[in-house]
Structure formats: structure tokens, C-alpha cells
Design a protein around this motif. Sequence first.
Motif, PDB file in Angstrom:
ATOM      1  N   LYS A  92     -21.684  -7.684 -29.526  1.00 26.09           N
ATOM      2  CA  LYS A  92     -22.705  -7.428 -30.441  1.00 26.09           C
ATOM      3  C   LYS A  92     -23.932  -7.871 -29.897  1.00 26.09           C
ATOM      4  O   LYS A  92     -25.118  -7.302 -29.870  1.00 26.09           O
ATOM      5  CB  LYS A  92     -22.576  -7.959 -31.649  1.00 26.09           C
ATOM      6  CG  LYS A  92     -21.382  -7.041 -32.608  1.00 26.09           C
ATOM      7  CD  LYS A  92     -20.917  -7.818 -34.053  1.00 26.09           C
ATOM      8  CE  LYS A  92     -19.881  -7.255 -34.606  1.00 26.09           C
ATOM      9  NZ  LYS A  92     -19.470  -7.979 -35.699  1.00 26.09           N
ATOM     10  N   ARG A  93     -23.827  -9.124 -29.227  1.00 26.75           N
ATOM     11  CA  ARG A  93     -25.069  -9.723 -28.691  1.00 26.75           C
ATOM     12  C   ARG A  93     -25.771  -9.066 -27.469  1.00 26.75           C
ATOM     13  O   ARG A  93     -27.033  -9.139 -27.242  1.00 26.75           O
ATOM     14  CB  ARG A  93     -24.647 -11.180 -28.285  1.00 26.75           C
ATOM     15  CG  ARG A  93     -24.791 -12.121 -29.615  1.00 26.75           C
ATOM     16  CD  ARG A  93     -24.109 -13.563 -29.312  1.00 26.75           C
ATOM     17  NE  ARG A  93     -24.780 -14.012 -28.324  1.00 26.75           N
ATOM     18  CZ  ARG A  93     -24.398 -15.488 -28.164  1.00 26.75           C
ATOM     19  NH1 ARG A  93     -23.446 -15.997 -28.560  1.00 26.75           N
ATOM     20  NH2 ARG A  93     -25.171 -15.974 -27.098  1.00 26.75           N
ATOM     21  N   LEU A  94     -24.827  -8.351 -26.786  1.00 29.78           N
ATOM     22  CA  LEU A  94     -25.252  -7.615 -25.470  1.00 29.78           C
ATOM     23  C   LEU A  94     -25.902  -6.259 -26.209  1.00 29.78           C
ATOM     24  O   LEU A  94     -27.018  -6.015 -25.336  1.00 29.78           O
ATOM     25  CB  LEU A  94     -23.914  -7.256 -24.987  1.00 29.78           C
ATOM     26  CG  LEU A  94     -23.474  -8.350 -23.977  1.00 29.78           C
ATOM     27  CD1 LEU A  94     -22.421  -7.814 -23.089  1.00 29.78           C
ATOM     28  CD2 LEU A  94     -24.391  -8.848 -22.978  1.00 29.78           C
ATOM     29  N   GLY A  95     -25.419  -5.785 -27.158  1.00 28.75           N
ATOM     30  CA  GLY A  95     -25.974  -4.513 -27.652  1.00 28.75           C
ATOM     31  C   GLY A  95     -27.182  -5.181 -28.496  1.00 28.75           C
ATOM     32  O   GLY A  95     -28.010  -4.052 -28.603  1.00 28.75           O
ATOM     33  N   ALA A  96     -27.223  -5.992 -29.328  1.00 30.36           N
ATOM     34  CA  ALA A  96     -28.368  -6.020 -30.344  1.00 30.36           C
ATOM     35  C   ALA A  96     -29.887  -6.467 -29.531  1.00 30.36           C
ATOM     36  O   ALA A  96     -29.812  -7.266 -28.477  1.00 30.36           O
ATOM     37  CB  ALA A  96     -28.091  -7.333 -31.150  1.00 30.36           C
ATOM     38  N   PRO A  97     -30.959  -6.203 -30.024  1.00 29.04           N
ATOM     39  CA  PRO A  97     -32.267  -6.600 -29.499  1.00 29.04           C
ATOM     40  C   PRO A  97     -32.448  -8.245 -29.454  1.00 29.04           C
ATOM     41  O   PRO A  97     -31.824  -8.839 -30.559  1.00 29.04           O
ATOM     42  CB  PRO A  97     -33.099  -6.071 -30.446  1.00 29.04           C
ATOM     43  CG  PRO A  97     -32.575  -5.195 -31.180  1.00 29.04           C
ATOM     44  CD  PRO A  97     -30.983  -5.467 -31.520  1.00 29.04           C
ATOM     45  N   ASN A  98     -32.444  -8.632 -28.482  1.00 29.15           N
ATOM     46  CA  ASN A  98     -32.735  -9.819 -28.169  1.00 29.15           C
ATOM     47  C   ASN A  98     -31.500 -11.043 -28.332  1.00 29.15           C
ATOM     48  O   ASN A  98     -31.926 -12.276 -28.404  1.00 29.15           O
ATOM     49  CB  ASN A  98     -33.884 -10.558 -29.044  1.00 29.15           C
ATOM     50  CG  ASN A  98     -35.400  -9.728 -28.934  1.00 29.15           C
ATOM     51  OD1 ASN A  98     -35.313  -9.860 -27.938  1.00 29.15           O
ATOM     52  ND2 ASN A  98     -35.908  -9.566 -29.765  1.00 29.15           N
TER      53      ASN A  98
END
Length: 675
Positions: free
Chosen positions: A115-121
Motif C-alpha cells: 500500500k505504501r508503494l502504491g500510495a502518494p508519498n
Amino acid sequence: ESTTFPPYDPWYSGGYINYYYYGYVIVGVLVKWLGIAPAVAYNLILPTLFALTGIGAFSIGWNLISPGKKQLTEELENPPPAIGKQRTFAGIASALAVLVAGNLGTLRMFSQGFKRLGAPNGIIDEAGVFESIAWFFTGLVRFFTGSKLPFGYGEWYWNPSRAIPGDVITEFPFFTFTYADLHAHMIALPITILALGWALAVLLRKWDMRSDRTWREWLGVPVTILFGAFIIATLRPTNTWDLPTYMLFGGIVLFYSSYRKIHLPVRFLHRLPEWMRKTIFSTILVALMVAGVMLFYLPFTEKFGQAYGSITAWKDSHSPLGSYLVHWGWQLFLIISWFIWETREWLAATPASAVHKIKPYLGYIQVVGLLFLLVLILLTLMGISIGWLVGILGVWAAILLFRPNQADSKRLVLFMVGTGLALTLFVELFALEGDIGRMNTVFKFYYQAWTLLSLSAAVALIWTLPAVNSAWRRGTANLWQVVLIFLLFGAFLYPVLASADKVRDRMSDSAPDGLDGDAFMQTSYYNDQGVDMDLNQDYQAIEWMRRNVQGSPVIVEANTVEYRWGNRYTIYTGLPGVLGWNWHQRQQRGFLSYNGIANRLNEIPGFYMTESVEDALSFLRKYNVKYIVVGQLERLYYSGAGLNKFEQFNGLHWREVFRYEDTVIYEVLDKNASE
């Protein structure tokens, strides 16, 4: 080396250890007998405790498996091949479940990482459901196209041990051994397994006290009970938190087994009804056990100053259900699967006419059911989201416990499940007064619950598998197996990634491989306040102290905050220092005035920084200091003209006995050591 009991406190000179220290005595005695250097012994103690825990868990799993009560004696002597295999698998599964498996925190890390790889920032807080799903798959694609998950060294073994938000510790055994902190709960782990093994032995024991029995058979009863009392009592000075749980658990098992199986002497209270005679006799046995627990290690109990001895209601944040399932998910899946099958088998073997037997009690059942529902609603209103899950499973276990003709081995496992669940609910309602929030309360009781629920889950798997393979519908069986494989993959992903991560998380890549736990210092540097300190200097000085210092004289060195490179000479030599970690001493000496600790905390910097030799000598006399350490850390923390006094008065009030680059050790001359 302490020559007295209680042992002296190396982090509070002049005082004794006010802590459940006995585990260190157990391992320390073996080290002394074998003559092993402590730096090497440490790395032998860890795998020894690991092995003892594994052997104990295997034994419990193996002994819990039996085909039924009728042919128990014959089967123990000549087990059928199928039962032999089941027992072996149960033993292996139990050892793996308790000792090797992790929680599902590693799977959660992968999910959060994608999710962190896909989320903005890389910010995923407060995201909606559909947004999280979209980020997850976007991150998954980026991961497989070369992007790295946003986790650094140390997080793969550390993060899963903090499954619940906030300052809460959710350790489990593989983390404990991977982190390699020889703490009380680690040393107590094989003892708790032994206590459970004793309870199982008591459950399977024959209680024949008739007058025609031999004196050896009569003697076996008090010996068995006192042996169990000794095991449980050992937990008091080893890891006191374990004592209440295992004493209560052992006492209930003892009462149940003796009441159900005992053959009493004819003359024992022969005028009373049989149930009353059994109740009285079983109560006497439990009282004997409790008395033994209280009397064994009495010298420790008399000297131990209880700093935090009361519990308080916990009214702060509670464990989210999702976090709870991250920690307990795979165990609960196996336990619930077994519960479902046990219930189905019970209902299938019960004729419909049996329902009429409960009609006289229907009113009571309705009242109890209503009260139970009100309790669950109250827990919900209190914000305890796990209340429904734990409450329903606990009642379910209690109902199965009373199944007619239920095997005692299964009753014990059901009791273990209920106890484990109760512990996880207890920490949502109460916390130890004086704890850091509920950090240690969750830590200590979750650790106990891990043993109970993991053992139960392992045996539940062995009891459920035959039904899955032969009685379940193919679709149901296949789906169940897919879910099981996924959960076990997540649980055993932890030891693989955590071990590799811990190996990478080193202070020095040049440190030699081997058992010497001090060797890393020779090639390591530690950065504090922007300065790189060469730890080889401390290593050389510590080695000199080990070879040359006789007895247990007091030393003074820099005092740092917790979890930093500080108090290194007391740690690596065992010699008593003026003060170790401030918070640890406050916890262990909470029954005393804090001023004693606060004074030392302020006086150590004052000693190094003062330019008055009289003030320095007063400090040395007050704490009976024999050796002064002036190394890189002291020069960094206490820089200034005050350090000049050590060279200036060398040979007059103290003398230099060791020097290596920037590290010097001074020995206080006898004329200045005391008034």
C-alpha cells in the motif's frame, strides 16, 4: 560475581537485586560449573533454553494424543502404529507452534508495504477501503517490477512483535530467541512448559488411596504434589508474572483429576456422602500444593520488595479486532475448526430425545444466556472490540468441556484454550498499577497465552485432520486447507525473514563469526551525539578489568539513557556501578524513595565535571568507588575542565592502572576509598 543472596545489584552499588532474578542463577550455576567464559556462555545458554522449550512442547503434544479412555493403559504400553504417528506429528506440531511460528505480523507488513508503494508519498493513514485496495495492487505491481518495500534493517523481526497499536509489547518465543535478550520470560519459558507437563501427568494419574495400597503408592501422592508445587514456585523468583496463572491452572487440574479418579480409604470420613469426602480430600491436596508454592523459595519472597503490587482498571485504548487477529489469527482458526467438528460430532451422537433432559433447566439457561449477552454488550460499550469473539469462544470451550464421555486430554486442551482467551481479555480490562500504560501487562500475559493457545492449536490440528481427509465434503476440505496453508505460510514466514533480518542487523560487518559475544566490539563504532566512538577501546579496558580486578569493587562510569551504549563496564564485567539505567532502577526500587536514584543520576555527571577534588573525593567515599573509568563516552558526555583533575591528581588520590588510546582506568588509592 555476587557472594551473597540476594545478589548485589550491579546497577545500584550497595544494594541487592530486587527483581525475579533466579533464572540467572539457574543458568549461571551451570556456567560456573563448566568453567565457560560468560561471553561464550551467553550464546550457549540461548540455544539450550530453545532446545529445552522445544523438547517440553513436543512432550506435551505427544502425550495429549490418545485414542480414548477405554484402552489407555494398553495403548500406552503398545501404541498402534497410527497412534504412534499421530503422536509424533502432534509433538512436532506443538514444538513448531510454540517455538518457531510467528504471528501474522509479517503478512501485515507485506500488505502495508504494498500500500505504501502504491500510495502518494507512501502515506496510507485514514484511507478508505477501495482506496487501500487500489494502492495495494498498484504497490504489488511496483514491487514485482523492481521497487523495494519501505522497511529497513531490524523492522522485519521487530515490527511483528508490536502487533497492537501504542506502547504495547506482543512478543512471542521466536522473537525472544531471535532478539537474543536473556530476559526472565525467556528463562521461565521451559519452566512453564514443565508446569503444564506436570498438570498433564496429574490428569492422567491414578489416585488410589485405599488402605491396601503399599507405602510407596501412598508416598507417591504427596511427592507428586510437592514436585508440582516446586515447579510452580520456581516461577516466583524466575518470572513472577507467571506464578498466578500456573498456580491457579495447576490447582484446578489437580482438584478435577483427584476428585474424579480418587479411591479413598474406607475409613476416611466414612459417615459423609461420597461427593463430600472427595471434595474434602481433593481440597486438602490443592491446599498442600498451594502451601508448597508459598513455602518454596521463601527467602526470596521475604527479601523481595514488591514495587507494583496492585492492578487497576484499564480505561484507555483497547486492542483493535484486526490487530488481535494479526497476533492470534492462525491459532484461533485451528481452534475454531476443531470446536466446530467437536460440536458436530457431539450433536451427531446425541439423540433428539436428549433435548428433553434440559427442559427443567431451561429457565436457568435463559437467565445465564441473557446475563452473558449483557456482558458482551457492556464490553462493546467499553470499546473492547474483541469481547464478542473471546466471550463466545470461551463459552463454547466451556460447553465442550462438559460434553459427556469427553476424553480428559481434550478437556485439558479446552481448559488451556479458555485460560489463554481469559488472559487476552484480562489485559483489556486491567493493567498493573505503575506499568507504562499497559505495556508489560499485555507483554507478560500475552506471552503466557501464546504457550497455551499455540499448544492447543497444534493438538487441535492433529485431531481435526483425520476428519478433514475422510468426513468433510471435498469443497469444504479444499477451502479449509487453502486458508490453513495461507495462515501457516504467514506464521512461518516470520522466522525466515526475521532470522535473515537479524543476521543483517549488525553493529559491524567485520565482526568475526563465532560464539564470543564480545568480539564485535573490536571492529565496531558507535555514534553518539555526532561522534563515532571506537568500541575496541572499551573492549581492551573491559578485558583488562576481567583479568586484573579481584572481588566485586564498585566502579563509576558514564550514565546514559536506556538502550544506548552506556553502563558498558558493569554489563560486560558484572562489577557493581553507582547507577545503571535510571528507569529500570525506578521500576525495581519503586518501594523506596526515588531520591536515592535521582541523587545518583545527578551526582555521576557532577563527579566527572566538577573541578573540585574535594567534591570528587566525597563522591568516591560516599559510594565506596574503587575504579574510575574515563573513556570516550565520559569525555563526550562530561567534556570540560573537570576531566583534567584525573591527570592532575594521578598518583595522589588515584593512580592510572590502564590506558589504551583515549580510554583510561584509575584505581582509587586506599587512603581515599573510605572515611
